[in-house]
Motif scaffolding. Structure first.
Motif, PDB file in Angstrom:
ATOM      1  N   ALA A 102       0.509  -7.935  11.066  1.00 42.10           N
ATOM      2  CA  ALA A 102       0.353  -7.410   9.655  1.00 42.10           C
ATOM      3  C   ALA A 102      -0.890  -8.093   9.215  1.00 42.10           C
ATOM      4  CB  ALA A 102       1.454  -7.994   8.800  1.00 42.10           C
ATOM      5  N   VAL A 103      -0.982  -9.396   9.349  1.00 41.23           N
ATOM      6  CA  VAL A 103      -2.502  -9.907   8.939  1.00 41.23           C
ATOM      7  C   VAL A 103      -3.705  -9.177   9.536  1.00 41.23           C
ATOM      8  CG1 VAL A 103      -3.843 -12.160   8.706  1.00 41.23           C
ATOM      9  CG2 VAL A 103      -1.299 -12.181   8.320  1.00 41.23           C
ATOM     10  N   SER A 104      -3.739  -9.050  10.758  1.00 44.52           N
ATOM     11  CA  SER A 104      -4.625  -8.501  11.588  1.00 44.52           C
ATOM     12  C   SER A 104      -4.986  -7.065  11.028  1.00 44.52           C
ATOM     13  CB  SER A 104      -4.436  -8.293  12.859  1.00 44.52           C
ATOM     14  OG  SER A 104      -4.042  -9.642  13.490  1.00 44.52           O
ATOM     15  N   ARG A 105      -3.945  -6.150  10.613  1.00 46.65           N
ATOM     16  CA  ARG A 105      -4.214  -4.991  10.080  1.00 46.65           C
ATOM     17  C   ARG A 105      -4.677  -5.191   8.684  1.00 46.65           C
ATOM     18  NH1 ARG A 105      -2.279  -0.597  11.905  1.00 46.65           N
ATOM     19  NH2 ARG A 105      -1.674   0.222   9.908  1.00 46.65           N
ATOM     20  N   ALA A 106      -4.339  -5.875   7.733  1.00 49.34           N
ATOM     21  CA  ALA A 106      -4.755  -6.226   6.591  1.00 49.34           C
ATOM     22  C   ALA A 106      -6.385  -6.514   6.698  1.00 49.34           C
ATOM     23  CB  ALA A 106      -3.980  -7.456   5.843  1.00 49.34           C
ATOM     24  N   THR A 107      -6.534  -7.506   7.650  1.00 48.59           N
ATOM     25  CA  THR A 107      -7.901  -8.061   7.695  1.00 48.59           C
ATOM     26  C   THR A 107      -8.946  -6.624   7.985  1.00 48.59           C
ATOM     27  OG1 THR A 107      -7.317 -10.078   8.534  1.00 48.59           O
ATOM     28  CG2 THR A 107      -9.547  -9.500   9.094  1.00 48.59           C
ATOM     29  N   VAL A 108      -8.626  -5.801   8.921  1.00 48.81           N
ATOM     30  CA  VAL A 108      -9.240  -4.539   9.346  1.00 48.81           C
ATOM     31  C   VAL A 108      -9.246  -3.699   8.156  1.00 48.81           C
ATOM     32  CG1 VAL A 108      -9.112  -2.633  10.753  1.00 48.81           C
ATOM     33  CG2 VAL A 108      -8.313  -4.842  11.720  1.00 48.81           C
ATOM     34  N   TRP A 109      -8.447  -3.563   7.362  1.00 54.36           N
ATOM     35  CA  TRP A 109      -8.365  -2.809   6.251  1.00 54.36           C
ATOM     36  C   TRP A 109      -9.616  -3.303   5.062  1.00 54.36           C
ATOM     37  CZ3 TRP A 109      -7.249   2.001   5.150  1.00 54.36           C
ATOM     38  CH2 TRP A 109      -5.948   2.679   5.993  1.00 54.36           C
ATOM     39  N   VAL A 110      -9.442  -4.615   4.958  1.00 57.32           N
ATOM     40  CA  VAL A 110     -10.273  -5.256   4.062  1.00 57.32           C
ATOM     41  C   VAL A 110     -11.774  -5.025   4.642  1.00 57.32           C
ATOM     42  CG1 VAL A 110     -11.468  -7.398   3.336  1.00 57.32           C
ATOM     43  CG2 VAL A 110      -8.982  -6.899   3.147  1.00 57.32           C
ATOM     44  N   PHE A 111     -11.965  -4.864   5.910  1.00 57.33           N
ATOM     45  CA  PHE A 111     -13.395  -4.622   6.406  1.00 57.33           C
ATOM     46  C   PHE A 111     -13.750  -3.189   6.161  1.00 57.33           C
ATOM     47  CE2 PHE A 111     -13.241  -8.699   8.970  1.00 57.33           C
ATOM     48  CZ  PHE A 111     -14.385  -9.255   8.641  1.00 57.33           C
ATOM     49  N   LEU A 112     -12.756  -2.250   6.463  1.00 57.60           N
ATOM     50  CA  LEU A 112     -13.006  -0.947   6.385  1.00 57.60           C
ATOM     51  C   LEU A 112     -13.276  -0.760   4.946  1.00 57.60           C
ATOM     52  CD1 LEU A 112     -12.980   2.075   7.275  1.00 57.60           C
ATOM     53  CD2 LEU A 112     -10.414   1.991   6.801  1.00 57.60           C
ATOM     54  N   ALA A 113     -12.577  -1.185   3.921  1.00 57.35           N
ATOM     55  CA  ALA A 113     -12.873  -1.103   2.185  1.00 57.35           C
ATOM     56  C   ALA A 113     -14.312  -1.378   1.991  1.00 57.35           C
ATOM     57  CB  ALA A 113     -11.693  -1.811   1.609  1.00 57.35           C
ATOM     58  N   ILE A 161     -15.491   2.010  13.057  1.00 60.45           N
ATOM     59  CA  ILE A 161     -14.664   1.018  14.245  1.00 60.45           C
ATOM     60  C   ILE A 161     -13.499   0.336  13.665  1.00 60.45           C
ATOM     61  CG2 ILE A 161     -14.869  -1.050  15.212  1.00 60.45           C
ATOM     62  CD1 ILE A 161     -17.933  -0.782  15.673  1.00 60.45           C
ATOM     63  N   ALA A 162     -13.510  -0.036  12.326  1.00 56.35           N
ATOM     64  CA  ALA A 162     -12.296  -0.507  11.746  1.00 56.35           C
ATOM     65  C   ALA A 162     -11.120   0.692  11.619  1.00 56.35           C
ATOM     66  CB  ALA A 162     -12.536  -0.956  10.353  1.00 56.35           C
ATOM     67  N   TRP A 163     -11.623   1.861  11.435  1.00 54.50           N
ATOM     68  CA  TRP A 163     -10.639   3.204  11.340  1.00 54.50           C
ATOM     69  C   TRP A 163      -9.903   3.110  12.909  1.00 54.50           C
ATOM     70  CZ3 TRP A 163      -7.488   5.421   8.412  1.00 54.50           C
ATOM     71  CH2 TRP A 163      -7.143   6.829   8.653  1.00 54.50           C
ATOM     72  N   ARG A 164     -10.836   3.344  13.781  1.00 49.10           N
ATOM     73  CA  ARG A 164     -10.335   3.367  15.027  1.00 49.10           C
ATOM     74  C   ARG A 164      -9.222   2.107  15.518  1.00 49.10           C
ATOM     75  NH1 ARG A 164     -10.310   8.301  17.815  1.00 49.10           N
ATOM     76  NH2 ARG A 164     -12.214   9.145  17.597  1.00 49.10           N
ATOM     77  N   LEU A 165      -9.558   1.023  15.110  1.00 47.25           N
ATOM     78  CA  LEU A 165      -8.765  -0.005  15.323  1.00 47.25           C
ATOM     79  C   LEU A 165      -7.454   0.097  14.897  1.00 47.25           C
ATOM     80  CD1 LEU A 165     -11.229  -3.118  15.210  1.00 47.25           C
ATOM     81  CD2 LEU A 165     -10.013  -2.037  17.384  1.00 47.25           C
TER      82      LEU A 165
END
Length: 212
Positions: free
Chosen positions: A15-26, A117-121
């Motif tokens: 969950a933390v990893s996904r939240a981090t990726v969402w932050v990078f995407l935003a 890249i973030a969206w693909r992850l």
């Protein structure tokens, strides 16, 4: 359902990893939009007002200052200045404008690559050929944009220096010297390598899925 979605409920770390990726995407999307808006407004405003912002090489000594501390400035000089110029020749204005547009595009390429890249992850489909092609294309844009922005910007600054003093001479505060920022070129090469790595990962993933 993607592999990432299947793992979404298996612990707080995912969950933390996904939240981090969402932050990078935003952040990437916000940075791209901000760069596009500010870059467009800046270019249009300059063209309408007939002014051209430039970063020029400068050769002037530091002003005399009172040293009240224990340290003393022995020597120094200014090496650059950010200025706004009017009355430049149309060719110089065109070069400076193309250089600014190329700089904006290179920044957009970085933001778009990070967002993609973030969206693909997040979808659990990082190793796909479309991603490797996109990253490699962004790297090529950065290389070309960096060369255009740096080269044309430097040439435009040289032409502006000549027009500011009516012919550059020894002792002029606007010498025909300058540097080109190699950061976009380096990032472009890195993205090309990342694109090749993703392509290798895509082939490896396809071979692995064929064995399962």
């Amino acid at each position: 359902m993607s592999q990432v979605d299947q793992l979404a409920g298996k612990g707080p770390l995912v969950a933390v990893s996904r939240a981090t990726v969402w932050v990078f995407l935003a952040l990437a999307v916000a940075a791209g939009l901000l760069c596009l808006v500010l870059g467009t407004v800046g270019v249009v405003t300059s063209l309408v007002n007939g002014t051209t912002p430039l970063t020029m090489a400068l050769d002037l000594p530091l002003p005399t200052a009172t040293n009240e501390g224990s340290a003393t400035v022995v020597s120094g000089s200014y090496d650059s200045a950010s200025i706004v110029v009017s009355g430049l020749a149309p060719g110089t204005v065109a070069l400076a404008t193309v250089a600014r547009v190329a700089s904006v595009l290179t920044q957009l390429a970085i933001s778009a690559s990070i967002a993609f890249i973030a969206w693909r992850l997040l979808r659990g489909r990082a190793f796909r050929r479309s991603l490797s092609l996109t990253v490699a294309f962004a790297g090529a844009i950065l290389l070309i944009g960096g060369l255009l922005s740096g080269g044309l910007g430097l040439l435009g600054a040289w032409m502006a220096a000549d027009q500011l003093v009516g012919g550059v001479s020894i002792g002029s505060p606007w010498p025909i010297i300058g540097t080109v920022d190699g950061t976009p070129l380096g990032i472009g090469v890195c993205l090309l390598l990342v694109g090749l790595a993703f392509e290798y990962g895509e082939r490896l993933q396809r071979d692995t899925e064929g064995l399962v």
